[in-house]
Scaffold this active site. Structure first.
Site, PDB file in Angstrom:
ATOM      1  N   LYS A 123       0.812  -1.219   0.000  1.00  9.08           N
ATOM      2  CA  LYS A 123       0.000   0.000   0.000  1.00  9.08           C
ATOM      3  C   LYS A 123       0.848   1.273   0.000  1.00  9.08           C
ATOM      4  CE  LYS A 123      -4.240  -2.028   1.417  1.00  9.08           C
ATOM      5  NZ  LYS A 123      -3.658  -3.384   1.229  1.00  9.08           N
TER       6      LYS A 123
HETATM    7  C1  LIG Z   1      -4.131  -4.405   0.403  1.00  8.50           C
HETATM    8  C2  LIG Z   1      -3.304  -5.608   0.230  1.00  8.50           C
HETATM    9  C3  LIG Z   1      -3.543  -6.543  -0.800  1.00  8.50           C
HETATM   10  C4  LIG Z   1      -4.699  -6.416  -1.778  1.00  8.50           C
HETATM   11  O1  LIG Z   1      -4.627  -5.305  -2.585  1.00  8.50           O
HETATM   12  P1  LIG Z   1      -5.962  -4.706  -3.244  1.00  8.50           P
HETATM   13  O2  LIG Z   1      -5.489  -3.534  -3.981  1.00  8.50           O
HETATM   14  O3  LIG Z   1      -6.871  -4.394  -2.113  1.00  8.50           O
HETATM   15  O4  LIG Z   1      -6.522  -5.748  -4.141  1.00  8.50           O
HETATM   16  C5  LIG Z   1      -2.723  -7.644  -0.872  1.00  8.50           C
HETATM   17  N1  LIG Z   1      -1.713  -7.845   0.001  1.00  8.50           N
HETATM   18  C6  LIG Z   1      -1.449  -6.977   0.992  1.00  8.50           C
HETATM   19  C7  LIG Z   1      -0.335  -7.266   1.935  1.00  8.50           C
HETATM   20  C8  LIG Z   1      -2.221  -5.831   1.147  1.00  8.50           C
HETATM   21  O5  LIG Z   1      -1.965  -4.976   2.159  1.00  8.50           O
END
Ligand SMILES: *Cc1c(COP(=O)(O)O)cnc(C)c1O
Length: 543
Positions: A123
């Site tokens: 993120k």
């Molecule tokens: C948020 C997240 C995801 C998923 O990503 P999206 O954009 O919500 O599909 C996968 N792995 C981790 C560690 C995340 O924090």
């Protein structure tokens, strides 16, 4: 909106809402409002073709980001020098010089490591950029401002959280107040994206003593004055309820226009990942050439990263398929199989999220999926042979109706056959159970010594299935979305007793994470009471 924003002839500089007939939004409006006035999500009126993409092969991550983002942001809104500066600051916070390095796991399977940012998870790619972008627009708005009449405001939100863009607390400057509820990853990425930013204050609620120690430390040890962490004596659901009550309270006052988050800039930032890893693959592989096709496999919750892949594909990047990898919260996987989008039922008639080993993907619905649906509906509408404006209106009406159904009945669909057909042309889907996640962490460690976190393992498991189908001829890039030390409990459970793991285990936690423990925590403990939270926000904001 400034009139000169609409004067741009470039349709990919202008934005529309997935649910309404409003269009012509500027990038700045899109970023500051986050959600359209009609409740829909913003998307560019057109996906730009990247006609020069083949010449981008030797660009650094920030240079590439600039080329891609310039196709979506008018230079009259953010001059090129400013955009370059925003990008440079966003990605200089990453520990790897490549920002997102590509590593080979085995023949035709590569991992794109997205965990070299401040919070060791994917993120950061979006949050670092978004934080700098918000600050940029606020500074611009506040230049020379001394006083503004209070009382009106719009809201900006992020994931399970809200940002209020308002003049309620401070009458003389535009200011953002971010209020979020988190189970861990989204909250820590938001804190690290917004810490120290001018005219932005941040409040993150988490259930007291119920998030992982690493995540708690990442949220509570930042020294910046503009960050306030709130340990709520309650559950994550309680935190979300407090958020909803704050929202309702403000709506009642008619001072605020609250919505939850879904910012387009977060998708935009992630389009870069696809081009960048594609060119990294060209450099790393002896046989893979520019123009060849690749498969991307993406661990998915809210359909954010993978939606960015859809944009990359339609901008012209040679993508064979985008493979969705879900955990047991599989609303997306079920859509691809049945054409029905239906909230999961847990227990008797109730709806619910299932707790899994990949908690950042534990979702009931995937809000960014709405953006994909719009494009699929628009493509379908275009078969009627009318003009583009008609297709766009048709798509928005369709999406509006689908989400009305979802709200009322918890389900919509099956959608038209042609819509499913387009979805299957670009995407495949896989569902991975907790047990398969553990087995994948084990198998990959045994074969290569590489330690996957549980989210990345969901992606790796889906990759293996895709490779079996394609006879491993097509190279696969799967996204590695978190550092294994962030989810060490599961990793240790999977690898306990494996050859050599005791040595790996001691070096698993990077110094930056180990260090967090020793730092001073700033935590405000608060009762499970939305009015108490509101008091804290008011008191801090009026200082
Ligand atoms: C948020 C997240 C995801 C998923 O990503 P999206 O954009 O919500 O599909 C996968 N792995 C981790 C560690 C995340 O924090």
């Amino acid at each position: 909106m400034a009139p000169d924003d609409t004067a741009d002839e470039n349709a990919s500089y202008r934005y529309l809402s997935t649910r309404g007939q409003d269009s012509g939004f500027s990038f700045e409006e899109v970023v500051l409002n986050s959600v359209a006035p009609d409740g829909g999500l913003y998307i560019p009126e057109e996906i730009p073709r990247a006609t020069a993409w083949e010449s981008w092969g030797d660009l650094s991550f920030p240079e590439l980001a600039f080329e891609i983002m310039s196709l979506y942001i008018s230079p009259s809104e953010i001059p090129p020098a400013d955009l370059k500066d925003i990008i440079a600051r966003s990605y200089s916070s990453f520990r790897s010089p490549e920002v997102t390095p590509l590593v080979q796991l085995k023949e035709n399977h590569y991992l794109l490591e997205l965990f070299h940012g401040p919070t060791f998870a994917s993120k950061d790619i979006a949050s670092q950029f978004l934080g700098n972008l918000l600050e940029y627009f606020l500074v611009k708005k506040n230049k020379g401002k001394t006083s503004i009449a209070g009382g009106h405001g719009t809201l900006y939100g992020h994931r399970d959280s809200l940002i209020l863009y308002d003049e309620f607390f401070l009458a003389d400057r535009h200011r953002l107040t971010f209020v979020g509820a988190t189970k861990g990853d989204a909250g820590s990425a938001a804190v690290h994206g917004l810490r120290g930013k001018r005219d932005i204050s941040v409040f993150v609620m988490f259930p007291q003593a119920q998030i992982s120690p690493v995540q708690e430390a990442q949220i509570t040890t930042v020294p910046d004055e503009n960050v306030c962490s709130l340990a709520v004596a309650g559950t994550f659901d309680d935190c979300q309820n407090i958020l909803r009550r704050l929202q309702a309270d403000r709506q009642a006052n008619e001072d605020f226009d609250l919505v939850s988050s879904r910012n387009w800039a977060q998708i935009l930032a992630q389009i870069v990942l696809y081009f960048y890893s594609y060119f990294s693959l060209v450099k790393k592989s002896a046989s893979f050439k520019t123009g060849d096709k690749v498969r991307f496999v993406i661990p998915t919750g809210k359909f954010g990263s993978i939606l960015a892949g859809y944009f990359a594909l339609h901008m012209g990047l040679p993508v064979d398929k985008l493979v969705i990898a879900t955990n047991e919260n599989d609303i997306l996987d079920r859509f691809w199989k049945t054409g029905r989008y239906e909230k999961q039922r847990v227990g008797r008639g109730g709806h619910g999220v299932k707790k899994t080993l990949s908690p950042a993907m534990d979702i009931l619905t995937s809000y960014n999926f709405e953006r994909l649906l719009w494009f699929l509906a628009c493509e379908f509408a275009s078969s009627a042979g009318m003009d583009h404006l008609w297709n766009q209106n048709q798509a928005s009406q369709e999406v509006y109706q689908w989400f009305q159904d979802l709200d009322k009945k918890g389900v919509f669909g099956p959608v038209y056959r042609d819509v499913i057909r387009s979805a299957r042309r670009d995407f495949e889907s896989e569902r991975v159970t907790d047990q398969q996640t553990i087995e994948t962490i084990k198998a990959v460690y045994r074969k290569s010594g590489y330690v996957l976190d549980p989210h990345s393992a969901v992606g790796a498991a889906a990759t293996q299935r895709s490779m079996n189908r394609t006879h491993a001829n097509t190279p696969h890039i799967s996204f590695s979305t978190a550092h294994p030390a962030k989810f060490s409990e599961t990793v240790i459970r999977a690898l306990h007793g494996e050859d050599g793991f005791s040595i790996v285990e001691t070096s698993l936690t990077p110094a930056e994470l180990a260090d967090l423990d020793k730092r001073e925590k700033k935590i405000t403990v608060v009762n499970n009471d939305w009015q108490k939270v509101r008091e804290i926000i008011n008191a801090r904001n009026s200082n």
